[in-house]
Design a protein around this motif. Structure first.
Motif, PDB file in Angstrom:
ATOM      1  N   ALA A  60       0.640  -1.315   0.228  1.00 15.33           N
ATOM      2  CA  ALA A  60       0.043  -0.432  -0.302  1.00 15.33           C
ATOM      3  C   ALA A  60       0.197   1.122   0.054  1.00 15.33           C
ATOM      4  O   ALA A  60       0.278   2.316  -0.527  1.00 15.33           O
ATOM      5  N   ARG A  61       2.017   1.241   0.892  1.00 15.80           N
ATOM      6  CA  ARG A  61       2.771   2.233   1.042  1.00 15.80           C
ATOM      7  C   ARG A  61       3.638   2.585  -0.275  1.00 15.80           C
ATOM      8  O   ARG A  61       3.477   3.586  -1.046  1.00 15.80           O
ATOM      9  N   ALA A  62       3.997   1.704  -0.584  1.00 16.99           N
ATOM     10  CA  ALA A  62       4.902   1.769  -2.125  1.00 16.99           C
ATOM     11  C   ALA A  62       3.997   2.322  -3.443  1.00 16.99           C
ATOM     12  O   ALA A  62       4.202   2.872  -4.137  1.00 16.99           O
ATOM     13  N   LEU A  63       2.638   1.429  -3.447  1.00 14.96           N
ATOM     14  CA  LEU A  63       2.161   2.121  -4.860  1.00 14.96           C
ATOM     15  C   LEU A  63       1.528   3.202  -4.080  1.00 14.96           C
ATOM     16  O   LEU A  63       1.595   4.317  -5.709  1.00 14.96           O
ATOM     17  N   SER A  64       1.511   3.821  -3.367  1.00 16.46           N
ATOM     18  CA  SER A  64       0.581   5.417  -3.247  1.00 16.46           C
ATOM     19  C   SER A  64       1.714   6.456  -3.752  1.00 16.46           C
ATOM     20  O   SER A  64       1.690   7.344  -3.924  1.00 16.46           O
ATOM     21  N   LYS A  65       3.639   6.194  -3.864  1.00 15.35           N
ATOM     22  CA  LYS A  65       4.114   6.544  -4.822  1.00 15.35           C
ATOM     23  C   LYS A  65       3.579   7.027  -5.866  1.00 15.35           C
ATOM     24  O   LYS A  65       4.740   7.823  -6.416  1.00 15.35           O
ATOM     25  N   PHE A  66       3.008   6.005  -6.684  1.00 17.57           N
ATOM     26  CA  PHE A  66       2.851   5.566  -7.684  1.00 17.57           C
ATOM     27  C   PHE A  66       1.260   6.187  -8.055  1.00 17.57           C
ATOM     28  O   PHE A  66       1.238   6.326  -9.196  1.00 17.57           O
ATOM     29  N   GLY A  67       0.601   6.672  -7.562  1.00 15.14           N
ATOM     30  CA  GLY A  67      -0.237   7.417  -7.531  1.00 15.14           C
ATOM     31  C   GLY A  67      -1.532   6.201  -7.291  1.00 15.14           C
ATOM     32  O   GLY A  67      -2.645   6.864  -7.424  1.00 15.14           O
ATOM     33  N   GLN A 101       2.113 -12.303  -8.593  1.00 16.05           N
ATOM     34  CA  GLN A 101       1.244 -12.882  -7.323  1.00 16.05           C
ATOM     35  C   GLN A 101       1.250 -11.488  -6.642  1.00 16.05           C
ATOM     36  O   GLN A 101       0.167 -10.755  -7.099  1.00 16.05           O
ATOM     37  N   ILE A 102       2.207 -10.290  -7.609  1.00 11.36           N
ATOM     38  CA  ILE A 102       1.927  -9.003  -7.357  1.00 11.36           C
ATOM     39  C   ILE A 102       0.927  -9.129  -8.675  1.00 11.36           C
ATOM     40  O   ILE A 102      -0.197  -7.415  -8.473  1.00 11.36           O
ATOM     41  N   ARG A 103       0.728  -8.895  -9.445  1.00 10.67           N
ATOM     42  CA  ARG A 103       0.141  -8.723 -10.976  1.00 10.67           C
ATOM     43  C   ARG A 103      -0.991  -8.143 -10.457  1.00 10.67           C
ATOM     44  O   ARG A 103      -1.746  -7.691 -10.693  1.00 10.67           O
ATOM     45  N   PHE A 104      -1.036  -9.530  -9.624  1.00 10.85           N
ATOM     46  CA  PHE A 104      -2.865 -10.618  -9.231  1.00 10.85           C
ATOM     47  C   PHE A 104      -3.607  -9.725  -8.655  1.00 10.85           C
ATOM     48  O   PHE A 104      -4.569  -9.362  -8.338  1.00 10.85           O
ATOM     49  N   GLU A 118       6.259  -1.510 -16.215  1.00 12.52           N
ATOM     50  CA  GLU A 118       7.277  -1.872 -15.423  1.00 12.52           C
ATOM     51  C   GLU A 118       8.355  -0.975 -14.384  1.00 12.52           C
ATOM     52  O   GLU A 118       9.350  -1.136 -13.375  1.00 12.52           O
ATOM     53  N   GLU A 119       8.162  -0.085 -14.823  1.00  8.88           N
ATOM     54  CA  GLU A 119       9.244   1.264 -13.743  1.00  8.88           C
ATOM     55  C   GLU A 119       8.762   0.892 -12.203  1.00  8.88           C
ATOM     56  O   GLU A 119       9.183   1.495 -11.836  1.00  8.88           O
ATOM     57  N   TRP A 120       7.929  -0.074 -11.947  1.00  5.53           N
ATOM     58  CA  TRP A 120       6.664   0.300 -10.640  1.00  5.53           C
ATOM     59  C   TRP A 120       8.163  -1.478  -9.655  1.00  5.53           C
ATOM     60  O   TRP A 120       7.807  -0.942  -8.528  1.00  5.53           O
ATOM     61  N   LEU A 121       8.470  -1.832 -10.235  1.00  2.00           N
ATOM     62  CA  LEU A 121       8.832  -3.635 -10.323  1.00  2.00           C
ATOM     63  C   LEU A 121       9.600  -3.158  -9.102  1.00  2.00           C
ATOM     64  O   LEU A 121       9.506  -4.518  -8.131  1.00  2.00           O
TER      65      LEU A 121
END
Length: 294
Positions: A60-67, A101-104, A118-121
């Motif tokens: 959740a914290r990492a995804l928030s960095k990408f909006g 798993q992350i993609r799912f 790709e840039e989020w990996l």
């Protein structure tokens, strides 16, 4: 009478007792392979659930960095909902990488409106796999003794591990940090091999990389189906590490957990899976190996 005479001539030239001894001889044990989870690494009660919470918070914290805003509760719900999919793949003895798993999770949590870029990996991968360091399993206290004994007795040592949510490259690093990584001649992780125990090919892969015949290898593990049945189908001998606690206890407390699922025998019955030896502590593996060599 003529046949008997030929036997007497044969007996005079060869020691018949030596021939009998050769017939009864057992293959030399040149290598031992070991399971990882609940054999070398042990879990505390509730650790898997807590680690999943850590994964979801980190994601959740990492995804928030990408909006991308997804609540921790939503991610936890999706993580649990992913179990049937994992089971479907695992039943075919195939593996799901941590990136898949992350993609799912992202696709399911956003109802398909967001796809992994790709840039989020790197960021998301680190968030997902670092949970093992935030809440680590602990090393079986008998593991160093067994590994040193194997090295001192000239045995090659392999690791054959079904990964769950923690990928092989992290587990390899973790074992090195724990001080036992250098004992292994070969480490095989299911996400890197693309196949899971109990499929015999993952055991044969270990044998090939160790340069040893399957009949010259003993596998030690806690799971009757994955470790014992799988190893014996590949031509290995198998020692079952049975403690009636650890993952067994966790599985009973949460029948829907990945641990519980991994304990299921499929169409097999427990009495149909017969190990060559059964031990209740990892230190007992030394005695078991010696017995199988006699």
């Amino acid at each position: 009478m003529e046949v008997f005479s030929e036997y007497l001539i044969f007996s005079a030239r060869y020691d018949v007792s030596m021939v009998t001894e050769l017939d009864d001889s057992k293959p030399e044990i040149k290598a031992v392979t070991l399971d990882l989870w609940e054999t070398l690494l042990l879990e505390r009660d509730g650790a898997n659930e807590q680690r999943n919470l850590i994964r979801c918070r980190n994601l959740a914290r990492a995804l928030s960095k990408f909006g991308v805003k997804i609540s921790v509760d939503r991610l936890i719900s999706v993580l649990k909902a992913m179990t049937p999919w994992l089971l479907t793949v695992w039943e075919k003895n195939r593996e799901v990488t941590h990136l898949d798993q992350i993609r799912f999770i992202i696709k399911a949590a956003t109802d398909g409106s967001v796809s992994l870029r790709e840039e989020w990996l790197d960021e998301l991968s680190s968030a997902y796999v670092s949970a093992i360091y935030e809440l680590p399993p602990y090393l079986n206290p008998d593991a160093p003794q067994l590994l040193r004994w194997l090295k001192d007795h000239g045995k090659k040592i392999g690791l054959i591990c079904n990964v769950g949510r923690t990928p092989g490259f992290i587990l390899r690093r973790f074992l090195k940090d724990e001080g036992i990584g250098n004992f292994f001649d070969v480490m095989i992780f299911s996400d890197e091999a693309g196949i899971r125990k109990p499929h015999p090919e993952i055991f044969r892969m270990a044998a090939r990389r160790l340069g040893v015949k399957p009949s010259e290898i003993i596998h030690v593990g806690d799971n009757l189906r994955s470790d014992v049945w799988g190893a014996k189908n590949a031509g290995f001998k198998a020692i079952h590490f049975s403690t009636r606690k650890g993952r067994d206890t966790i599985a009973e407390s949460d029948p829907n957990s990945l641990i519980s699922i991994s304990r299921k025998l499929g169409g097999l019955k427990e009495e149909e899976i017969i190990p060559d030896r059964t031990i209740t502590s990892l230190a007992m593996a030394i005695e078991g190996i010696e017995e199988l060599e006699r």
